[in-house]
Motif scaffolding. Structure first.
Motif, short mmCIF file in Angstrom:
data_model
loop_
_atom_site.label_atom_id
_atom_site.label_comp_id
_atom_site.label_asym_id
_atom_site.label_seq_id
_atom_site.Cartn_x
_atom_site.Cartn_y
_atom_site.Cartn_z
N GLU A 174 62.93 70.23 22.53
CA GLU A 174 63.92 70.60 21.52
C GLU A 174 64.59 71.92 21.89
OE1 GLU A 174 62.82 70.42 17.39
OE2 GLU A 174 61.18 69.00 17.80
N GLN A 175 65.89 71.96 21.74
CA GLN A 175 66.68 73.16 22.01
C GLN A 175 67.56 73.43 20.79
OE1 GLN A 175 69.43 72.75 25.28
NE2 GLN A 175 69.72 74.94 25.51
N PRO A 176 67.55 74.63 20.23
CA PRO A 176 68.34 74.90 19.03
C PRO A 176 69.83 74.65 19.26
CG PRO A 176 66.78 76.68 19.43
CD PRO A 176 66.76 75.81 20.65
N SER A 177 70.47 74.07 18.26
CA SER A 177 71.92 73.91 18.30
C SER A 177 72.59 75.16 17.77
CB SER A 177 72.33 72.69 17.48
OG SER A 177 71.82 71.50 18.05
N GLU A 178 73.90 75.21 17.89
CA GLU A 178 74.65 76.40 17.47
C GLU A 178 75.41 76.18 16.17
OE1 GLU A 178 77.10 77.50 20.77
OE2 GLU A 178 75.39 77.95 22.08
N LEU A 179 75.84 74.95 15.91
CA LEU A 179 76.68 74.69 14.74
C LEU A 179 76.08 73.68 13.78
CD1 LEU A 179 80.19 74.55 16.47
CD2 LEU A 179 79.09 76.51 15.37
N VAL A 180 75.03 72.97 14.19
CA VAL A 180 74.36 72.01 13.31
C VAL A 180 72.86 72.31 13.32
CG1 VAL A 180 76.11 70.25 13.73
CG2 VAL A 180 74.01 70.25 15.10
N ARG A 181 72.15 71.73 12.36
CA ARG A 181 70.72 72.01 12.26
C ARG A 181 69.86 71.10 13.12
NH1 ARG A 181 69.98 71.86 5.91
NH2 ARG A 181 71.42 70.12 6.22
N ALA A 182 70.38 69.94 13.48
CA ALA A 182 69.63 69.05 14.37
C ALA A 182 69.51 69.69 15.75
CB ALA A 182 70.35 67.70 14.48
N PRO A 183 68.37 69.53 16.42
CA PRO A 183 68.20 70.14 17.75
C PRO A 183 68.89 69.35 18.83
CG PRO A 183 66.24 68.91 17.19
CD PRO A 183 67.15 68.82 15.98
N ARG A 184 69.13 70.02 19.96
CA ARG A 184 69.62 69.35 21.16
C ARG A 184 68.43 68.95 22.03
NH1 ARG A 184 73.07 73.67 23.96
NH2 ARG A 184 71.96 75.15 22.62
N VAL A 185 68.66 68.08 23.00
CA VAL A 185 67.66 67.73 24.00
C VAL A 185 67.94 68.58 25.22
CG1 VAL A 185 66.70 65.91 25.46
CG2 VAL A 185 67.41 65.38 23.13
N ALA A 186 67.03 69.50 25.53
CA ALA A 186 67.28 70.49 26.58
C ALA A 186 67.55 69.83 27.93
CB ALA A 186 66.09 71.44 26.68
N GLN A 187 66.89 68.73 28.22
CA GLN A 187 67.01 68.10 29.53
C GLN A 187 68.31 67.31 29.71
OE1 GLN A 187 64.35 68.05 27.61
NE2 GLN A 187 62.58 68.75 28.80
N CYS A 188 69.01 67.01 28.64
CA CYS A 188 70.24 66.23 28.77
C CYS A 188 71.38 67.12 29.28
CB CYS A 188 70.63 65.61 27.43
SG CYS A 188 69.62 64.17 27.00
N PRO A 189 72.09 66.70 30.33
CA PRO A 189 73.15 67.53 30.89
C PRO A 189 74.39 67.63 30.02
CG PRO A 189 73.00 65.46 32.06
CD PRO A 189 71.84 65.50 31.13
N ILE A 190 74.54 66.72 29.05
CA ILE A 190 75.66 66.79 28.11
C ILE A 190 75.12 66.64 26.70
CG2 ILE A 190 77.81 65.70 27.35
CD1 ILE A 190 78.31 64.84 30.21
N GLN A 191 75.51 67.56 25.82
CA GLN A 191 75.03 67.57 24.43
C GLN A 191 76.24 67.80 23.52
OE1 GLN A 191 73.03 71.14 25.16
NE2 GLN A 191 71.10 70.25 25.84
N LEU A 192 76.44 66.94 22.54
CA LEU A 192 77.59 67.03 21.66
C LEU A 192 77.12 67.26 20.22
CD1 LEU A 192 79.54 63.93 23.05
CD2 LEU A 192 79.71 66.31 23.82
N GLU A 193 77.38 68.44 19.69
CA GLU A 193 77.05 68.72 18.29
C GLU A 193 78.13 68.11 17.41
OE1 GLU A 193 75.87 72.72 17.29
OE2 GLU A 193 75.54 73.21 19.41
N CYS A 194 77.72 67.34 16.40
CA CYS A 194 78.68 66.56 15.62
C CYS A 194 78.42 66.66 14.12
CB CYS A 194 78.60 65.08 16.01
SG CYS A 194 78.96 64.73 17.74
N ARG A 195 79.49 66.43 13.36
CA ARG A 195 79.36 66.24 11.92
C ARG A 195 79.91 64.87 11.57
NH1 ARG A 195 83.77 66.94 8.42
NH2 ARG A 195 85.71 67.55 9.45
N VAL A 196 79.32 64.23 10.57
CA VAL A 196 79.76 62.91 10.14
C VAL A 196 81.03 63.04 9.30
CG1 VAL A 196 79.16 60.88 8.78
CG2 VAL A 196 77.42 61.97 10.22
N VAL A 197 82.05 62.29 9.66
CA VAL A 197 83.33 62.32 8.97
C VAL A 197 83.46 61.16 7.98
CG1 VAL A 197 85.84 62.18 9.27
CG2 VAL A 197 84.45 63.49 10.89
#
Length: 216
Positions: free
Chosen positions: A111-134
């Motif tokens: 787990e890697q902390p996100s910057e704009l959402v509360r859900a964590p990122r996956v540290a090992q993934c080379p691409i991570q997209l922080e999203c909000r549901v529209v």
């Protein structure tokens, strides 16, 4: 000559996404999926209604779309037949699913902390997209059993090795996404790894025998 085989599934080939979201108690859930597409800064996600991720996205209205590379196939497959829902639906039990509250640990991911959402990122993934549901739309009429979530990408994190120097573009030759075609894992145009999901869905595949790779 074309035939009409009456296809059960239409997974012709899309990138695998590890969706990280927050459970009601604040813990993290992680789920692999392969029904996603993007246009501009928006994305569309197709999810079954019986999963924990669907419940989390409806309640929290945010998530992280973590895009694994083809080298992460072992980690993805380890959680393929797991669910974060304690009461596993009957149809998933029949496919071999089991309840697993610690999906990050089972996958061997961090787990890697996100910057704009509360859900964590996956540290090992080379691409991570922080999203909000529209928006949230029912699918599979007349009795919807799936949901389409439109999300807005708030922030994209990309491993610097994949960015073309001096630009804001990903190198398409350097980026080798993990692809799912008809429940089987592919990368670089070749079949990579035996798929638990294909076994659970009882898909009759004619693939060459693969030796199971060492855990990554």
């Amino acid at each position: 000559m074309h035939i009409v085989p009456g296809l059960r599934v239409l997974y012709f080939g899309t990138p695998v996404v590890l969706i990280s979201s927050r459970n009601e108690d604040g813990s993290a859930n992680l789920a692999p999926m392969s029904s996603a597409w993007w246009l501009g800064q928006s994305g569309m996600l197709g999810l079954g209604n019986s999963g924990q991720t669907t419940a989390n996205l409806r309640r929290e209205r945010e998530c992280v779309l973590n895009l694994p590379s083809s080298t992460m196939v072992g980690a993805v497959d380890r959680i393929a037949l797991t669910t974060g829902k304690r009461d596993v639906p009957e149809h998933k039990l029949a496919q071999g699913y089991r309840y697993e509250p610690e999906k990050f640990a089972l996958a061997g991911l961090t787990e890697q902390p996100s910057e704009l959402v509360r859900a964590p990122r996956v540290a090992q993934c080379p691409i991570q997209l922080e999203c909000r549901v529209v928006s949230v739309l029912p699918m599979a009429e007349p009795t919807p059993d799936c949901t389409a979530f439109q999300v807005e990408v708030l922030r994209a994190h990309v491993d610097e090795s994949l960015v073309i120097p001096g630009t804001h573009h990903v190198d398409p030759l350097g980026w080798d996404p993990l692809i799912m075609k008809f429940c089987e894992f592919f990368g670089g145009g070749r079949n990579l790894h035996p798929s638990r999901l294909a076994d659970g869905w009882q898909l009759p595949h004619r693939l060459p025998a693969l030796s199971t790779p060492k855990p990554r």
